[in-house]
Design an enzyme around this catalytic site. Structure first.
Site, PDB file in Angstrom:
ATOM      1  N   PHE A 289       0.857  -1.189   0.000  1.00  0.00           N
ATOM      2  CA  PHE A 289       0.000   0.000   0.000  1.00  0.00           C
ATOM      3  C   PHE A 289       0.890   1.235   0.000  1.00  0.00           C
ATOM      4  CE2 PHE A 289      -2.464  -3.439   1.718  1.00  0.00           C
ATOM      5  CZ  PHE A 289      -3.697  -3.288   1.099  1.00  0.00           C
TER       6      PHE A 289
ATOM      7  N   VAL B 182       2.555  -1.774   4.329  1.00  0.00           N
ATOM      8  CA  VAL B 182       2.136  -0.375   4.216  1.00  0.00           C
ATOM      9  C   VAL B 182       3.380   0.506   4.247  1.00  0.00           C
ATOM     10  CG1 VAL B 182       0.756   1.431   5.308  1.00  0.00           C
ATOM     11  CG2 VAL B 182       0.011  -0.962   5.453  1.00  0.00           C
ATOM     12  N   CYS B 183       3.555   1.349   3.244  1.00  0.00           N
ATOM     13  CA  CYS B 183       4.739   2.210   3.198  1.00  0.00           C
ATOM     14  C   CYS B 183       4.764   3.128   4.424  1.00  0.00           C
ATOM     15  CB  CYS B 183       4.748   3.056   1.937  1.00  0.00           C
ATOM     16  SG  CYS B 183       6.081   4.283   1.955  1.00  0.00           S
ATOM     17  N   VAL B 184       5.833   3.029   5.192  1.00  0.00           N
ATOM     18  CA  VAL B 184       5.884   3.743   6.472  1.00  0.00           C
ATOM     19  C   VAL B 184       5.922   5.258   6.263  1.00  0.00           C
ATOM     20  CG1 VAL B 184       8.391   3.403   6.685  1.00  0.00           C
ATOM     21  CG2 VAL B 184       7.053   3.915   8.706  1.00  0.00           C
TER      22      VAL B 184
ATOM     23  N   ALA C  14       2.559   6.458   5.210  1.00  0.00           N
ATOM     24  CA  ALA C  14       1.596   6.271   6.297  1.00  0.00           C
ATOM     25  C   ALA C  14       1.746   7.348   7.364  1.00  0.00           C
ATOM     26  CB  ALA C  14       1.773   4.880   6.914  1.00  0.00           C
TER      27      ALA C  14
END
Lengths: 122, 131
Positions: free
Chosen positions: B40, B78-80, B83
């Protein structure tokens, strides 16, 4: 133009200072190059405006992407292509942009897309 | 049989991306293909918000992705960086930034972009679902 197979081509088609697309596209390109993937960037349509020198993003309280773009060669990202027709449309010349680029005509664009394993559009 | 990497970049509800990707993933798995990785990125990270409460007669996209992932042992990465910018944090990131709350939904993991690049290098079938 080099004819080697590209692992990733990141395509920029949106103007600068209109959201996060440009920055997040550059982030992927930088990481990809760091992971030794043969990576190139293509600016087309309104995306060529991202390469204008002398942008003043701080006037809009924005950070902009100029610093990242100028740093691309440090990350071995020296394959930067632009759509020649878009440069003409906006009255720009390739040698007056903020980093060295290679303009491509429509046939060359097609060849570039064909030799790219993955495309990400930002 | 093919192995796919999914890159979901559009937000739930305001774009079709997470729903199209969900339907694609189900169809691919039903046809015997593999989903090697689900990543994501950009506004797609908003799917990992545990506080999402759509009306009861609408699809709960976060829950449906959680169920699909649990049933097929899929990793939801999920791309930190994307995010954090958009207010999606796990407990560790919340502590690191001195915040009292965290909201990363169960089944999702914060990860670096390197995981997307690594996924891409292992497949010829990257599917991006844009906003």
């Amino acid at each position: 133009m080099s004819t080697s197979t590209l692992d990733l081509l990141v395509i920029f088609s949106h103007p600068p200072l209109t959201g996060l697309r440009g920055r997040e596209g550059l982030d992927v390109a930088l990481v990809s190059s760091t992971f030794d993937q043969n990576t190139a960037l293509l600016f087309m349509g309104e995306g060529v405006l991202q390469l204008l020198p002398d942008q003043q993003p701080d006037c809009l309280q924005l950070k902009g992407t100029q610093a990242m773009l100028k740093a691309l060669p440090l990350y071995d990202l020296d394959q930067v292509y632009v759509e020649e027709a878009a440069l003409l449309r906006y009255g720009l010349s390739a040698d007056k942009l903020l980093l060295p680029v290679q303009p491509l005509n429509n046939v060359e664009l097609q060849q570039l897309l064909q030799r790219s394993r993955h495309l990400l559009s930002h | 049989m093919a192995g796919f990497v999914l890159n979901i970049c559009g937000a739930p509800y305001t774009s079709q991306a997470p729903l199209s990707a969900l339907r694609f993933a189900r169809a691919a798995l039903a046809a015997g293909h593999q989903i090697q990785r689900v990543f994501f990125y950009q506004d797609g990270v908003l799917l990992a918000n545990a506080l999402t409460c759509p009306p009861q007669d609408e699809t709960h996209l976060t829950r449906e992705w959680q169920q699909l992932a649990a049933n097929h042992q899929l990793e939801l990465l999920v791309c930190v960086a994307a995010a954090l910018r958009r207010g999606i944090l796990d407990q560790k990131e919340a502590a690191r930034h001195g915040l009292a709350h965290h909201n990363l939904a169960e089944g999702f993991t914060l990860a670096g972009l390197g995981q997307l690049v690594d996924g891409m290098s292992s497949t010829d079938r990257l599917m991006t679902f844009s906003g």
